[in-house]
Design a protein around this motif. Sequence first.
Motif, short mmCIF file in Angstrom:
data_model
loop_
_atom_site.label_atom_id
_atom_site.label_comp_id
_atom_site.label_asym_id
_atom_site.label_seq_id
_atom_site.Cartn_x
_atom_site.Cartn_y
_atom_site.Cartn_z
N CYS A 1 -7.48 -2.07 -16.53
CA CYS A 1 -6.61 -0.81 -16.25
C CYS A 1 -6.85 -0.21 -14.72
O CYS A 1 -6.28 0.79 -14.54
N GLY A 2 -7.25 -1.19 -14.01
CA GLY A 2 -7.26 -0.63 -12.59
C GLY A 2 -8.32 0.21 -12.27
O GLY A 2 -9.24 0.61 -13.34
N THR A 3 -8.55 0.98 -11.23
CA THR A 3 -9.57 1.88 -10.76
C THR A 3 -8.94 2.87 -9.90
O THR A 3 -8.06 2.78 -9.03
N ARG A 4 -9.58 4.10 -10.10
CA ARG A 4 -9.16 5.17 -9.35
C ARG A 4 -10.37 6.06 -8.86
O ARG A 4 -11.11 6.43 -9.62
N LEU A 5 -10.60 6.15 -7.38
CA LEU A 5 -11.55 6.78 -6.91
C LEU A 5 -11.05 8.13 -6.27
O LEU A 5 -10.32 7.88 -5.51
N THR A 6 -11.93 9.49 -6.80
CA THR A 6 -11.59 10.67 -6.13
C THR A 6 -12.58 11.51 -5.40
O THR A 6 -13.71 11.46 -6.12
N VAL A 7 -12.52 11.71 -4.25
CA VAL A 7 -13.38 12.48 -3.42
C VAL A 7 -13.08 13.87 -3.04
O VAL A 7 -11.84 13.82 -2.39
N HIS B 1 -12.64 -7.32 -4.74
CA HIS B 1 -13.29 -7.57 -6.21
C HIS B 1 -12.06 -7.66 -7.26
O HIS B 1 -12.21 -7.96 -8.43
N ALA B 2 -11.02 -6.61 -6.99
CA ALA B 2 -10.11 -6.20 -8.05
C ALA B 2 -9.00 -7.11 -8.08
O ALA B 2 -7.92 -7.23 -9.29
N ARG B 3 -8.48 -7.89 -7.14
CA ARG B 3 -7.47 -8.75 -7.17
C ARG B 3 -6.21 -7.97 -7.38
O ARG B 3 -5.42 -8.29 -8.10
N PRO B 4 -5.93 -6.80 -6.51
CA PRO B 4 -4.81 -5.87 -6.87
C PRO B 4 -3.39 -6.45 -6.43
O PRO B 4 -3.39 -7.49 -5.30
N ASN B 5 -2.20 -6.09 -6.82
CA ASN B 5 -1.13 -6.17 -6.35
C ASN B 5 -0.73 -5.20 -5.29
O ASN B 5 0.61 -5.17 -4.74
N ARG B 6 -1.25 -3.88 -5.63
CA ARG B 6 -0.73 -2.72 -5.05
C ARG B 6 -2.03 -1.63 -5.01
O ARG B 6 -2.73 -1.70 -5.73
N LEU B 7 -1.89 -0.92 -3.70
CA LEU B 7 -2.84 -0.14 -3.69
C LEU B 7 -2.38 1.25 -3.36
O LEU B 7 -1.20 1.33 -2.82
N ASP B 8 -3.04 2.50 -3.43
CA ASP B 8 -2.63 3.77 -3.55
C ASP B 8 -3.78 4.42 -2.64
O ASP B 8 -4.93 4.45 -2.87
N LEU B 9 -3.27 5.20 -1.59
CA LEU B 9 -4.19 5.73 -0.51
C LEU B 9 -3.43 7.21 -0.49
O LEU B 9 -2.45 7.48 0.14
N VAL C 1 0.70 -1.12 -0.01
CA VAL C 1 0.08 -0.02 0.03
C VAL C 1 0.85 1.10 0.01
O VAL C 1 1.58 1.37 1.02
N ALA C 2 0.63 1.97 -1.18
CA ALA C 2 1.50 3.50 -1.41
C ALA C 2 0.58 4.53 -0.47
O ALA C 2 -0.32 4.81 -1.00
N MET C 3 0.92 5.24 0.44
CA MET C 3 0.41 5.77 1.37
C MET C 3 0.92 7.25 1.51
O MET C 3 2.16 7.44 1.63
N SER C 4 0.10 8.43 1.16
CA SER C 4 0.49 9.74 1.10
C SER C 4 -0.41 10.47 1.89
O SER C 4 -1.48 10.71 1.14
N LEU C 5 -0.01 10.94 3.20
CA LEU C 5 -1.15 11.63 3.83
C LEU C 5 -0.68 13.10 4.23
O LEU C 5 0.43 13.17 4.74
N VAL D 1 -8.19 6.75 -3.79
CA VAL D 1 -8.05 5.59 -3.65
C VAL D 1 -7.85 4.94 -4.76
O VAL D 1 -8.68 4.84 -5.69
N GLY D 2 -6.73 4.13 -5.17
CA GLY D 2 -6.50 3.65 -6.49
C GLY D 2 -5.86 2.27 -6.25
O GLY D 2 -5.75 1.74 -5.39
N ASP D 3 -6.06 1.28 -7.39
CA ASP D 3 -5.26 0.02 -7.26
C ASP D 3 -4.97 -0.38 -8.72
O ASP D 3 -5.29 0.26 -9.77
N ASP D 4 -4.40 -1.29 -8.77
CA ASP D 4 -3.73 -1.81 -10.13
C ASP D 4 -4.43 -3.22 -10.43
O ASP D 4 -3.92 -4.04 -11.30
N GLY D 5 -5.71 -3.39 -10.09
CA GLY D 5 -6.40 -4.64 -10.44
C GLY D 5 -7.14 -4.80 -11.53
O GLY D 5 -6.70 -3.84 -12.74
N ILE D 6 -8.03 -5.40 -11.76
CA ILE D 6 -8.66 -6.14 -13.00
C ILE D 6 -9.70 -4.84 -13.66
O ILE D 6 -10.13 -4.92 -14.74
N GLY D 7 -9.99 -3.92 -12.85
CA GLY D 7 -10.80 -2.94 -13.04
C GLY D 7 -12.31 -3.31 -13.48
O GLY D 7 -12.43 -4.58 -13.37
#
Length: 668
Positions: A652-658, A590-598, A558-562, A611-617
């Motif tokens: 192509c993964g998923t990226r959620l922005t709030v 659901h995405a079966r990712p190898n890496r998460l971003d927060l 998990v790559a975290m930047s707060l 919040v992003g991931d490199d999963g199946i999208g």
Amino acid sequence: MKKSSLHIAAPAILLSVTIILLDVVMDRLVGGTVAFNLPHVIFASVVVVLAFISIRWSTETRQRAEAVLRQARDDLAERVAERTAELEEANEALRTSEETARALMNAIPESAILLDTEGTVLASNATAATRLGVPVETMPGSSLFDFFPPDVAERRRPYLDRIRQEQQPLYFVDEREGRIFDNHQHPVFGADGRMIRIAIFSQDITERKRSEARIHHLSSFPALNPNPVLEVNASGTITFVNPSAAVALEHLGLGDDASLFLPADMATILEALAEGHEDGFLRDVQVGDAIFAESIQVIPSSEVVRVYAFDITKRVRAEDALRASEEKYRLLFQNMAEGFALYELLNDEQGVAVDWRVLEVNKAYESHTGIAPDRIVGRRISELFPDAIPEYLPRFAQVVATRTPIEWETYARVVDRHHRVSTFSAGGNRFASVIEDITERRRSEAALRQAQAELALDLQKRTALEERQRLARELHDSVSQALYGISLGVHTALAQLDTDRAKTRDALDYALSLTHGGLKEMRALIFELRPESLEKEGLVAALTRQVEALCARHNIEVAMSLCDEPDLPLAAKEALYRISLEALQNAIRHARPNRLDLHLACAPDGVTLEVGDDGIGFDPSAEFPGHLGLRSMRERAQALGGGLDLVSSPGCGTRLTVRVPAPVAPGT
């Protein structure tokens, strides 16, 4: 004896005693015998009686005179009071008359000025002030001649002197700055017959004079006149028709019958002109489908009557259309659902707005105020709704001063209704207001807010149920499995304790690592079960613990930047925490990712969570029945006044922005 009788008798007694003493002294001086005998007594008695009668008569006479004087004084005081009341009534009538005169002056299109007998301006309408080039409020109290150039003032003074001397209406025409003015001066008399005021009315007749001059010029060349011209002799026979009249008849499809231009009362007009009673007439004549304004004048050199006709069809139709439009406006005005009122702002002597008067209202105004139009028109608001002045007066004064419309919403306690008030300038000190009843809208908004509150409560209950179910799954999938692993590790260590110490150590290390992971998992779950911890420890600490629990539970990077702790309300922090938790859990599930971003970024205008991931999208536009996670996240973001963006596609993964806006400081 009464006290008053003693006062009257005392001087008489004193006088008699004095005379007796003088008689005794005289007897003594002449050598006679000094004796107080009967003659002295008789003499003294007579003197006393005569003095008493005389003084009593004088006293009564004086008292009667005083009574007459008192009665005269009372009569005089009564007459003075009556005269004072009459003077007050006369002054009130004069004030009313002057107010009526001012209203009439402002209503007429002509220039109107009211003077005293010395030429000082008492009142003026806006037309007069505009023509003189001065503000209307500066005219009262100044001499009329102060507003004219010196040469014009010298020409005007004799007219004022003349009306003061003759006290008769005076008419004259003067020219000023290239304009021609028709002036009428009228004396105004008081109840005693004395002249107390002078009214001056002035009308700009420049255009009329120019038109008359043009007509006079064209009259010398009737054949060249672009408008129809006819000449009629004393017997009523048409002796001349110019080409323009023939063209007009042909254009109207009326042949060459020029008699159509003659008015129906032409015989009467010719008779009046012949007898010299009149020198001209004006008539409107219908010629076919057209209307002509005609000027009928005697031409002495030709001994005929000349008729000048001007086509006014367009003007008449425009006036008819204007009247029809005004009638439609009047019908709309009286039948519109919104209340409409025309007001006049009232100022004090310093020019400060203090009140306003109702000039006109429509029928709907009654439903908005509870007062019938015939009871409100012409009255001041301070008499009708004094409590409304603090709220409305500053706004109305602003509209009159700036000529800028304003709109606001208010609550009318008198009729228990909510109103939207739109106010705009109507020229001068006048302004108008349109009142719209928004009570039903307010009630609908209240019902909508109630429904939203109930929906939010349902959402909260549903979210709480989902949270309990998720926590149950987490306890089963993580903590219970960790405890089961620890149990296996400890059993393995016990079995290998006596035979292989290295395997025993490995088993204990495995159990210890599971213990650390379980502790992190339990802390994260306990944090979720205790929302007050978010308030104490902050959003950044909560996200950090959540990431640590994910790393330990799922062995994922998990790559975290707060950023630093954001300045947000607790409700906003909790919503962001729930959104991040839901997004991370969905990615793991659901995405079966190898890496998460927060990432959490703070800015002056708000906070951004990614919040992003490199999963199946997946395809965001597709529907997933039974899956409410994305919907609940979007609702949480919108409840904070923010928004949620989701970018994803298969492979192509998923990226959620709030994005959540910064809270507004009080008073801004």
